[in-house]
Write a protein that holds these residues in place. Structure first.
Motif: not given
Length: 529
Positions: A367-380, A401-410
């Motif tokens: 749903d978050l990705l769907a909400a960000a669709a169409g807005e190029p200035r957003l980076l999820v 959608v521009r998406l960055k998956l970081t994995g688990n972070l300390d």
């Protein structure tokens, strides 16, 4: 004299009693008269003779009632005979059913009188206990000369709860020990180094339990041995859906040890009919006799009030963080913000939307990705891992959608992600609290939360420090994201307001509430709560 010559006295009573019984009911014979006297005088007969003794007393009562039916004491005699039969029925086990039948034949009114008498006794006992507690409090200021021994029973060690237990273990008013049902009941990936006294139970896990309960259900009968050995003044039961919690509740009730209940549950989630029915059946049993109920926030408080818990017995024991420390660390990282953003792939003009969550369906990340669709200035940016990773990558590619998956972070890397971001979003369908909301607010981020996130009721003021949206409504979330993008000045004010609101949700208020509730519960040391 009664102690030294008790045997001789009883023999004399038996002699006189059986003589009178034989005179009144000669048909019983010597053996029947002896059995009728034994059971009628409150004695216990061997199990093998229980039925014969009951028959003898029943026959004696029949003759007695016929002879004395017009005398005023006949009703009391009837009840006494019936009660003696009931008393022996309990001890007779296999023969008990026939004895109970004979008791009702003698005194049918026992069906009504016994439960009413028990109810009156319980009510009188509760009133006596309450009066005794009031009297004890009136004798002084309520302070104890020795620490309260507290055993807390918790499903698993979590960073936010473990940190609170660490601090509570240092309080001079308490001797705290924490018993964990498992290292994890929900496949958590974090590692907690506890500074408090703790132990882990060993149990058997039921396959399929997670589909029903949203977590594992390790069966840990060792909890009974642990509680018996620790001899706590107060037991703290966390939740009601694990075996360890249910067993701790049952042990506390049986041993008449006061207990506190920690609840995270609320009523904003939609539940199937059977889930609602089970909750209506189970939860009142835990709340009814709790010395106090410790809740994580307002939604849980409202749930407890709806179940009849008096407001004065409710206090906050938050799922939270060291707010001041998180804010101070975030402030020290601000000068590195641009380089941290670059590591995520963000430019100066991008609006970075961060979500910290396991990659599973209930977090509603699609749903978050769907909400960000169409807005190029957003980076999820999503910090977390889980089985839903391939589906999210595919969804982002399909929506553009521009998406960055970081994995688990300390801890350190997660703090850097908060500082590099502009907005924090959590659109979960099921989130009893959501400690990541505390973390984001402490780092001065505006919030975009679904109405199923428990923390939203306490840490989000819609339109002030962020936006509240209905769960499962990407269109509403998209509208909110556009405002975050189009109004950078409001976005900055909202972030500052988030830190202001979360500043009252540090450790200290929860610690004070816990200590006060435990000391209050343990005050009448010898009286059940």
């Amino acid at each position: 004299v009664s102690t030294t010559d008790g045997g001789a006295q009883r023999e004399r009573q038996r002699e006189v009693g059986t003589r009178s019984i034989r005179a009144l009911a000669p048909g019983l014979g010597d053996e029947g008269a002896a059995l009728a006297w034994e059971i009628g005088s409150g004695g216990r007969v061997p199990r093998a003779q229980a039925d014969s003794a009951a028959s003898a007393l029943h026959e004696l009562w029949r003759v007695f009632a016929k002879v004395h039916r017009r005398e005023s004491g006949i009703g009391a005699a009837r009840r006494d005979a019936g009660r003696m039969l009931v008393r022996n029925a309990v001890a007779a086990k296999a023969e008990g059913g026939r004895l109970l039948l004979k008791a009702l034949q003698v005194a049918p009114s026992l069906v009504v009188e016994v439960p009413l008498t028990r109810r009156r006794r319980r009510r009188a006992t509760r009133e006596a206990h309450a009066e005794a507690r009031r009297s004890l409090r009136a004798l002084g200021d309520g302070r104890r000369t020795s620490p309260v021994r507290v055993t807390a029973v918790s499903p698993e060690p979590t960073p936010y709860r473990s940190a609170l237990f660490d601090k509570l273990a240092n309080r001079p008013e308490l001797e705290l020990s924490v018993v964990y049902a498992s290292q994890t009941v929900a496949s958590r990936s974090w590692t907690v180094e506890a500074q408090h006294e703790s132990l882990f139970l060993r149990g058997i896990r039921f396959p399929g339990a997670r589909r029903v309960l949203r977590h594992d259900y390790p069966v840990t009968p060792g909890i009974f041995r642990v509680l018996a050995s620790q001899r706590p003044d107060v037991v703290v039961v966390s939740g009601w859906s694990t075996f360890a919690s249910q067993a701790a509740y049952a042990w506390s009730r049986r041993k008449q040890v006061p207990y506190l209940l920690i609840s995270e549950s609320n009523d904003v989630d939609t539940r199937s009919g059977w889930r609602r029915a089970i909750k209506r059946l189970v939860v009142p049993r835990f709340t009814r006799n709790a010395a106090a109920v410790l809740v994580v926030g307002e939604l849980t408080r409202q749930s407890m009030l709806a179940r009849g818990v008096p407001p004065e017995r409710i206090a906050v024991f938050a799922n939270t963080i060291d707010v001041a420390a998180w804010g101070a660390e975030a402030d020290r990282l601000v000068e590195r913000r641009e380089s941290l953003r670059a590591e995520l792939g963000a430019t100066r003009d991008d609006v970075v939307v961060l979500s910290v969550a396991r990659l599973v369906s209930e977090k509603c990340l699609a749903d978050l990705l769907a909400a960000a669709a169409g807005e190029p200035r957003l980076l999820v940016v999503i910090a977390g891992d889980g089985p839903g990773r391939p589906a999210l990558v595919a969804c982002a590619a399909q929506l553009g959608v521009r998406l960055k998956l970081t994995g688990n972070l300390d801890h350190d890397r997660l703090l850097e992600a908060y500082v590099a971001s502009d907005v924090f979003a959590l659109l979960s369908a099921h989130e009893p609290w959501g400690v990541v909301v505390n973390e984001a607010a402490a780092c001065s981020l505006p919030l975009l939360l679904s109405n199923r996130v428990g923390a939203a009721a306490d840490l989000l003021i819609d339109g002030d420090n962020g936006v509240l949206v209905p769960v499962g409504d990407p269109a509403a979330a998209a509208k909110a994201l556009r405002r975050f993008v189009d109004e950078p000045e409001w976005r900055g004010r909202a972030g500052a307001r988030s830190r202001e609101l979360v500043s009252e949700w540090g450790y200290e208020p929860s610690i004070e509430n816990f200590v006060a509730a435990a000391v209050e519960a343990a005050l009448p040391r010898t009286i059940p709560a």
